[in-house]
Design a protein around this motif. Sequence first.
Motif, PDB file in Angstrom:
ATOM      1  N   ILE A  39      22.939-107.069 -66.777  1.00 40.85           N
ATOM      2  CA  ILE A  39      21.842-107.952 -66.398  1.00 40.85           C
ATOM      3  C   ILE A  39      22.263-108.846 -65.225  1.00 40.85           C
ATOM      4  CG2 ILE A  39      20.447-109.916 -67.197  1.00 40.85           C
ATOM      5  CD1 ILE A  39      20.505-108.537 -70.006  1.00 40.85           C
ATOM      6  N   MET A  40      23.506-109.317 -65.257  1.00 40.42           N
ATOM      7  CA  MET A  40      24.028-110.136 -64.159  1.00 40.42           C
ATOM      8  C   MET A  40      23.977-109.358 -62.844  1.00 40.42           C
ATOM      9  SD  MET A  40      27.220-111.752 -66.288  1.00 40.42           S
ATOM     10  CE  MET A  40      28.239-112.064 -64.849  1.00 40.42           C
ATOM     11  N   ASP A  41      24.355-108.089 -62.888  1.00 41.62           N
ATOM     12  CA  ASP A  41      24.328-107.251 -61.680  1.00 41.62           C
ATOM     13  C   ASP A  41      22.900-106.991 -61.209  1.00 41.62           C
ATOM     14  OD1 ASP A  41      27.064-107.109 -61.704  1.00 41.62           O
ATOM     15  OD2 ASP A  41      27.146-105.181 -62.753  1.00 41.62           O
ATOM     16  N   ASP A  42      22.000-106.697 -62.159  1.00 39.64           N
ATOM     17  CA  ASP A  42      20.619-106.355 -61.806  1.00 39.64           C
ATOM     18  C   ASP A  42      19.863-107.534 -61.185  1.00 39.64           C
ATOM     19  OD1 ASP A  42      21.082-103.852 -62.738  1.00 39.64           O
ATOM     20  OD2 ASP A  42      19.803-103.995 -64.516  1.00 39.64           O
ATOM     21  N   PHE A  43      20.097-108.738 -61.727  1.00 41.93           N
ATOM     22  CA  PHE A  43      19.331-109.902 -61.264  1.00 41.93           C
ATOM     23  C   PHE A  43      20.143-110.876 -60.412  1.00 41.93           C
ATOM     24  CE2 PHE A  43      16.743-109.007 -65.272  1.00 41.93           C
ATOM     25  CZ  PHE A  43      15.696-108.418 -64.562  1.00 41.93           C
ATOM     26  N   GLY A  44      21.427-110.581 -60.219  1.00 37.20           N
ATOM     27  CA  GLY A  44      22.265-111.439 -59.384  1.00 37.20           C
ATOM     28  C   GLY A  44      22.436-112.842 -59.927  1.00 37.20           C
ATOM     29  N   VAL A  45      22.632-112.964 -61.263  1.00 36.79           N
ATOM     30  CA  VAL A  45      22.825-114.285 -61.873  1.00 36.79           C
ATOM     31  C   VAL A  45      24.266-114.438 -62.341  1.00 36.79           C
ATOM     32  CG1 VAL A  45      20.431-114.514 -62.574  1.00 36.79           C
ATOM     33  CG2 VAL A  45      22.060-113.435 -64.144  1.00 36.79           C
ATOM     34  N   SER A  46      24.695-115.680 -62.535  1.00 42.68           N
ATOM     35  CA  SER A  46      26.063-115.958 -62.979  1.00 42.68           C
ATOM     36  C   SER A  46      26.210-115.715 -64.470  1.00 42.68           C
ATOM     37  CB  SER A  46      26.421-117.413 -62.670  1.00 42.68           C
ATOM     38  OG  SER A  46      25.623-118.287 -63.454  1.00 42.68           O
TER      39      SER A  46
END
Length: 471
Positions: A39-46
Motif C-alpha cells: 500500500i505504501m508503494d501504491d499510494f506513496g505514503v510513509s
Amino acid sequence: MEAPIFNVKSPKGMAAVLMISTFVGLFGETALNMALTNIMDDFGVSAASAAWLTTGYLLVLAVLVPLSSYLVRWFTTRQLVVAAVVFAVIGSLLGALAPNFAVLLAGRFVQALATGIILPLMFSVVMLIFPVQKRGAVMGIVGIILTAGPALGPSIAGLIVSSLSWRYIFWIMVVVYAVVIVLALSKVDNVSNVTRPKIDLLSLITSTFGFGGVVFALATLAEQSITKPIVWVPLVVGFVLLVVFGIRQTKMDEPMIDLSVFKSPMFSLGVALMVATMFMILSVAILVPMFLKTVLGFAALTAGLCMLPGNILNIIMSPIVGTNFDKVGAKIFTRIGFTLILVSMIVFLTTISATTATWIIIVNLCVFFVGVSMTIMPAQTNAMNSLAPHKFADGSAALNTLTQIAGASGTAVAITMFTIGQQNYIEKFNNALPAEFLAHGVHSAFIVVTVVAVLGLVGSFFVKNSKQVGN
C-alpha cells in the motif's frame, strides 16, 4: 432443559450471522499488516501514515464499543445487525476501489464502525438466545472467533497479497458480507428492550475522548517514545477523562455502562484474565512474524504459514473446551491454560536467538494456542454467567472495551520493548549482526509477555465456577 431467555425462530442462524460478521471484522483488524508495504508503494505514503490503517481501526473500536450498551437500548437487534453489515459492505467497497490513501483510510474507519457495533452485540445476544446448558459450547465458538480472527489475518492476507493484490482482501470481505446481509434479513430477530434512555452528553464525551485517547497513545507508543507529547498528553488526558466517566456512571440512574457489573468478583476476575490473554495474543501475533521475517529471513507467506498449525489447534480445541465447560468448569480450564501459556513463554525466553530452529517456534506456538483455547472461552463465559441477564449488554460492553485496549497495549508494549532490547544490545555489542540484535529485541519483548502469563496463572487460582444464570 431450561428454555433460553429469548426465544427466536432460528438461534443457530442468528448466531451464524453475528459470528461470521465478527470474524471477518476481527480478521480485518490485522489483515492489512501483511499488505502495508504494498500500500505504501501504491499510494506513496510513509510507514507512519500506513500504520493508521490499523491504528485508526483500533481507535474507532475503542470509541464505539463502549457505546454499544446505549445502542441496544435505542435500536432493535435486527436494525443494529443489518446496519452494521451494510456499513461493513460500504467500508469494504471503499477499500477495494480506493483511488487514493484517504479513501482507503475512510473505508477502514467505516469497517471498524461495523465491527464496533457487531462485536459486543454478538457476546450479549448468544447468551440470551441459547439455554444455559448450551452456553459453553456456543461460547467455545465465540472463543475461536475472538482469537482466530486477528491471528489468521496475517496468514490469510499473506497468501492473498502474494498471489493476487491487497485489494482482494476487501473484495473477499464484500462477498462474505453480501451473503451475511441476505441471512440477516431472514434469521435475525429482536432480543433487546428498546427503552431509548436519555443520552448523557458528558458520558458520551468523556467515553469517546477517554478511550480514544488511551488507545491512540498506546498505538503511537509503538513508534514514539513515551516522553513525546504526542504519546503522554493523550494518555494522561484519556485516563483523567476515564476517571470522570467512571464517577459519572456511578451517579446516574440510567448509566451509559452500568459499572455495577464489576461488583461481581468473578466478572472482574474473568475480565482481568481476558485482558491478560488478549494482551499476550496480540503481542505474540506481532513478535513471532517479526522474528520469522527479520531474524530468520522468511517471506511474509512462509511466516504466515508457520503461524497456521497453532491457529488450527486453537480452532480444533475451542469447541472441545466449550462442550466440556459445564463438566470441567472455568477453574480447572484456566489453570491448565495459563500453565501451558507460561511454559510456552519460558521456552520462547530460553530459545529465542539468531539461530533458533523453526520447528521450535511452530511447536511452541501450538502449546501457546492450546493454552489460549483453555483460557479465553472459560474466562469470558464464567464472567458473563456471573451476571443477571439484564446486565449482559453492560457486561459485554465493558469486557470488549477492555480487551480491545489490551490488544492495543499488547502491540504497543511489544514493539516498545523490542526497540529498547535492540538498542541495549547494540550499545553493548557494537559489532553485532542485525539478526543478533533483532533476536535480542524479540527476547526482551517476551520478558513482559512472560510476566503477564505469570499474573494470569496466579489469577486463575482465584477463579470459582459461576452458577449459570437462567431466566
